[in-house]
Design a protein around this motif. Structure first.
Motif, PDB file in Angstrom:
ATOM      1  N   VAL A 207       0.853  -1.221  -0.146  1.00 34.10           N
ATOM      2  CA  VAL A 207       0.113  -0.161  -0.160  1.00 34.10           C
ATOM      3  C   VAL A 207       0.852   1.338   0.002  1.00 34.10           C
ATOM      4  O   VAL A 207       0.301   2.197  -0.609  1.00 34.10           O
ATOM      5  CB  VAL A 207      -0.877   0.165   1.229  1.00 34.10           C
ATOM      6  CG1 VAL A 207      -1.852   1.326   1.228  1.00 34.10           C
ATOM      7  CG2 VAL A 207      -1.853  -1.207   1.127  1.00 34.10           C
ATOM      8  N   LEU A 208       1.934   1.180   0.548  1.00 38.79           N
ATOM      9  CA  LEU A 208       2.887   2.499   0.736  1.00 38.79           C
ATOM     10  C   LEU A 208       3.206   2.751  -0.707  1.00 38.79           C
ATOM     11  O   LEU A 208       3.778   3.893  -0.867  1.00 38.79           O
ATOM     12  CB  LEU A 208       4.211   2.067   1.807  1.00 38.79           C
ATOM     13  CG  LEU A 208       3.817   2.135   2.981  1.00 38.79           C
ATOM     14  CD1 LEU A 208       5.083   1.704   3.843  1.00 38.79           C
ATOM     15  CD2 LEU A 208       3.641   3.702   3.562  1.00 38.79           C
ATOM     16  N   ARG A 214       1.512   8.622  -2.049  1.00 38.25           N
ATOM     17  CA  ARG A 214       2.629   9.614  -2.759  1.00 38.25           C
ATOM     18  C   ARG A 214       1.898  11.029  -2.569  1.00 38.25           C
ATOM     19  O   ARG A 214       2.468  12.099  -2.214  1.00 38.25           O
ATOM     20  CB  ARG A 214       3.073   9.291  -3.973  1.00 38.25           C
ATOM     21  CG  ARG A 214       4.075   8.117  -3.955  1.00 38.25           C
ATOM     22  CD  ARG A 214       4.884   7.943  -5.167  1.00 38.25           C
ATOM     23  NE  ARG A 214       4.035   7.475  -6.156  1.00 38.25           N
ATOM     24  CZ  ARG A 214       3.883   6.266  -6.591  1.00 38.25           C
ATOM     25  NH1 ARG A 214       4.548   5.448  -6.020  1.00 38.25           N
ATOM     26  NH2 ARG A 214       3.089   5.418  -7.563  1.00 38.25           N
ATOM     27  N   THR A 215       0.559  10.999  -3.078  1.00 37.05           N
ATOM     28  CA  THR A 215      -0.103  12.133  -3.066  1.00 37.05           C
ATOM     29  C   THR A 215      -0.473  12.889  -1.730  1.00 37.05           C
ATOM     30  O   THR A 215      -0.382  13.991  -1.473  1.00 37.05           O
ATOM     31  CB  THR A 215      -1.707  12.019  -3.646  1.00 37.05           C
ATOM     32  OG1 THR A 215      -1.353  11.407  -5.258  1.00 37.05           O
ATOM     33  CG2 THR A 215      -2.328  13.343  -3.889  1.00 37.05           C
ATOM     34  N   GLY A 220       2.115  17.426   2.215  1.00 37.12           N
ATOM     35  CA  GLY A 220       2.581  17.849   3.427  1.00 37.12           C
ATOM     36  C   GLY A 220       2.290  16.941   4.476  1.00 37.12           C
ATOM     37  O   GLY A 220       2.816  17.057   5.692  1.00 37.12           O
ATOM     38  N   LEU A 221       1.482  15.765   4.640  1.00 33.55           N
ATOM     39  CA  LEU A 221       1.102  15.049   5.741  1.00 33.55           C
ATOM     40  C   LEU A 221       2.246  14.284   6.289  1.00 33.55           C
ATOM     41  O   LEU A 221       3.180  13.691   5.445  1.00 33.55           O
ATOM     42  CB  LEU A 221       0.041  13.724   5.595  1.00 33.55           C
ATOM     43  CG  LEU A 221      -1.407  14.495   4.900  1.00 33.55           C
ATOM     44  CD1 LEU A 221      -2.240  13.224   4.572  1.00 33.55           C
ATOM     45  CD2 LEU A 221      -1.885  15.280   6.056  1.00 33.55           C
ATOM     46  N   GLY A 222       2.457  14.163   7.504  1.00 36.89           N
ATOM     47  CA  GLY A 222       3.648  13.372   7.861  1.00 36.89           C
ATOM     48  C   GLY A 222       3.874  11.656   7.528  1.00 36.89           C
ATOM     49  O   GLY A 222       2.503  11.149   7.600  1.00 36.89           O
ATOM     50  N   LYS A 223       4.717  11.136   7.939  1.00 39.11           N
ATOM     51  CA  LYS A 223       5.030   9.837   7.835  1.00 39.11           C
ATOM     52  C   LYS A 223       4.052   8.972   8.698  1.00 39.11           C
ATOM     53  O   LYS A 223       3.386   7.858   8.260  1.00 39.11           O
ATOM     54  CB  LYS A 223       6.122   9.373   8.000  1.00 39.11           C
ATOM     55  CG  LYS A 223       6.502   7.859   7.668  1.00 39.11           C
ATOM     56  CD  LYS A 223       7.985   7.400   8.052  1.00 39.11           C
ATOM     57  CE  LYS A 223       8.341   5.855   7.552  1.00 39.11           C
ATOM     58  NZ  LYS A 223       9.783   5.599   7.784  1.00 39.11           N
ATOM     59  N   SER A 229      -3.564   6.737   9.371  1.00 36.73           N
ATOM     60  CA  SER A 229      -4.914   7.385   8.692  1.00 36.73           C
ATOM     61  C   SER A 229      -4.995   6.675   7.230  1.00 36.73           C
ATOM     62  O   SER A 229      -6.296   6.539   7.002  1.00 36.73           O
ATOM     63  CB  SER A 229      -4.987   8.833   8.707  1.00 36.73           C
ATOM     64  OG  SER A 229      -4.473   9.242   9.853  1.00 36.73           O
ATOM     65  N   HIS A 230      -4.033   6.383   6.253  1.00 34.19           N
ATOM     66  CA  HIS A 230      -4.156   6.063   4.881  1.00 34.19           C
ATOM     67  C   HIS A 230      -3.974   4.731   4.456  1.00 34.19           C
ATOM     68  O   HIS A 230      -4.598   3.869   3.824  1.00 34.19           O
ATOM     69  CB  HIS A 230      -3.544   7.061   4.113  1.00 34.19           C
ATOM     70  CG  HIS A 230      -4.094   8.536   4.065  1.00 34.19           C
ATOM     71  ND1 HIS A 230      -5.408   8.977   3.599  1.00 34.19           N
ATOM     72  CD2 HIS A 230      -3.670   9.444   4.939  1.00 34.19           C
ATOM     73  CE1 HIS A 230      -5.414  10.076   3.828  1.00 34.19           C
ATOM     74  NE2 HIS A 230      -4.607  10.545   4.629  1.00 34.19           N
ATOM     75  N   VAL A 231      -2.714   4.205   5.120  1.00 32.27           N
ATOM     76  CA  VAL A 231      -2.091   2.949   4.759  1.00 32.27           C
ATOM     77  C   VAL A 231      -2.721   1.827   5.426  1.00 32.27           C
ATOM     78  O   VAL A 231      -3.197   0.793   4.800  1.00 32.27           O
ATOM     79  CB  VAL A 231      -0.630   2.986   4.786  1.00 32.27           C
ATOM     80  CG1 VAL A 231      -0.022   1.721   4.625  1.00 32.27           C
ATOM     81  CG2 VAL A 231      -0.215   3.881   4.073  1.00 32.27           C
TER      82      VAL A 231
END
Length: 316
Positions: A207-208, A214-215, A220-223, A229-231
């Motif tokens: 997923v990463l 990448r978007t 500007g979202l942190g790692k 939140s997304h992965v």
């Protein structure tokens, strides 16, 4: 969603029917006679024949199967050939231990696996990743019964922190019961956690590499925020699939582990019933385990649609 759940329910029912047929036919095909086992080798043929009629073993195969299914539907599982008591009562007594053991083992498995899998994916190709993946490789190679013996030697014999076997019972306090099940639960969980950790790592890494990650980073979202939140939510589909399969492995593993730790659970009941050829107990216990596995996988399938809204009815 309602159509999807209905389809899954129909699949669940069909699977249970198929499982009941296989379990009944396989156990019925085993060599030997339960009445002969109970009466002993020196029993007269007339006595064995009389007990065979009493147990209903002289009836046709189809009749015995339908009687068993009818009993399952109304909760009448019959009486044990050996103990002479209702099978439902025997199983209920043992589930008080086996279900908490399986839940504890699954909790440990998920906690260790998700922590290790997310950590290694976030530190891909770094020292921590290599170290944790090496440990998981060792965990996969460990037989759980051998690992159980090592735990007993360390924590029960050498350190004397926990008991080597037996079950204190819930009536003496929850903590004492949990302590009695801790080593068996860890023994069951280590191998499953090692497998699930590797699956989690692969799913998160896949997923990463997606464009939306990448978007998100470009915005500007942190790692850490991207990861949690997304992965993670998108990586949970294959992870949950493996969790459902692992629950079946945990239930099967209790048969060995309960005998290693001398726990009066469902696994030990199955082992003793096989040795005594108490097939009515074996049949109902195995059917119960099969039903639990099917139901867990049904729940996992339903959770797919909640975890990933992209999944549609025709996709599953």
């Amino acid at each position: 969603m309602s159509v999807f759940v209905l389809r899954r329910l129909l699949t669940l029912l069909a699977t249970l029917v198929g499982a009941s047929l296989i379990i009944f036919l396989v156990l019925d095909a085993l060599p030997g006679n339960a009445a002969q086992m109970l009466m002993g080798a020196d029993a007269s043929p007339d006595a064995v024949r009389a007990l065979t009629v009493k147990l209903g073993l002289d009836q046709p195969l189809a009749v015995r199967y339908l009687q068993w299914i009818r009993g399952l539907l109304v909760g009448d599982l019959g009486n044990s050939y050996v103990y002479g008591t209702p099978v439902a009562g025997l199983i209920a007594e043992r589930l008080v231990l086996t279900i908490p053991l399986a839940i504890m083992a699954m909790t440990i498995t998920v906690t260790l696996a998700l922590s290790a899998g997310i950590y290694t994916a976030a530190n891909h190709n770094k020292l921590g990743d290599v170290g944790v993946m090496s440990l998981t490789q060792v965990g996969i190679a460990l037989p759980n019964f051998w690992f159980a013996i090592l735990l007993v030697l360390l924590f029960a014999v050498r350190l004397q922190w926990l008991s080597a076997g037996g079950f204190a019972g819930w009536e003496d306090g929850v903590w004492l019961g949990v302590r009695s099940l801790l080593l068996p639960a860890v023994s069951l969980a280590v191998v499953q956690a090692a497998i699930l950790a590797r699956v989690t790592r692969s799913a998160v890494l896949e997923v990463l590499r997606e464009d939306f990650v990448r978007t998100a980073r470009a915005k500007g979202l942190g790692k850490r925020e991207v990861l949690w939140s997304h992965v993670l939510r998108n990586a949970m589909i294959p992870v949950m699939t493996v969790m459902g399969l692992q629950f079946a492995n945990l239930l099967a593993g209790t048969i060995v582990i309960e005998n290693v730790f001398y726990l009066p659970g469902l696994g030990r009941l199955i082992f003793q019933s096989i040795a005594n050829r108490d097939l009515i107990v074996v049949r109902n216990c195995v059917m119960l385990l099969a039903a639990m596995v099917v139901i867990v996988n049904f729940v996992v399938d339903v959770l797919y649609a909640f975890i990933d809204p992209r999944i549609k009815v025709h996709d599953l």
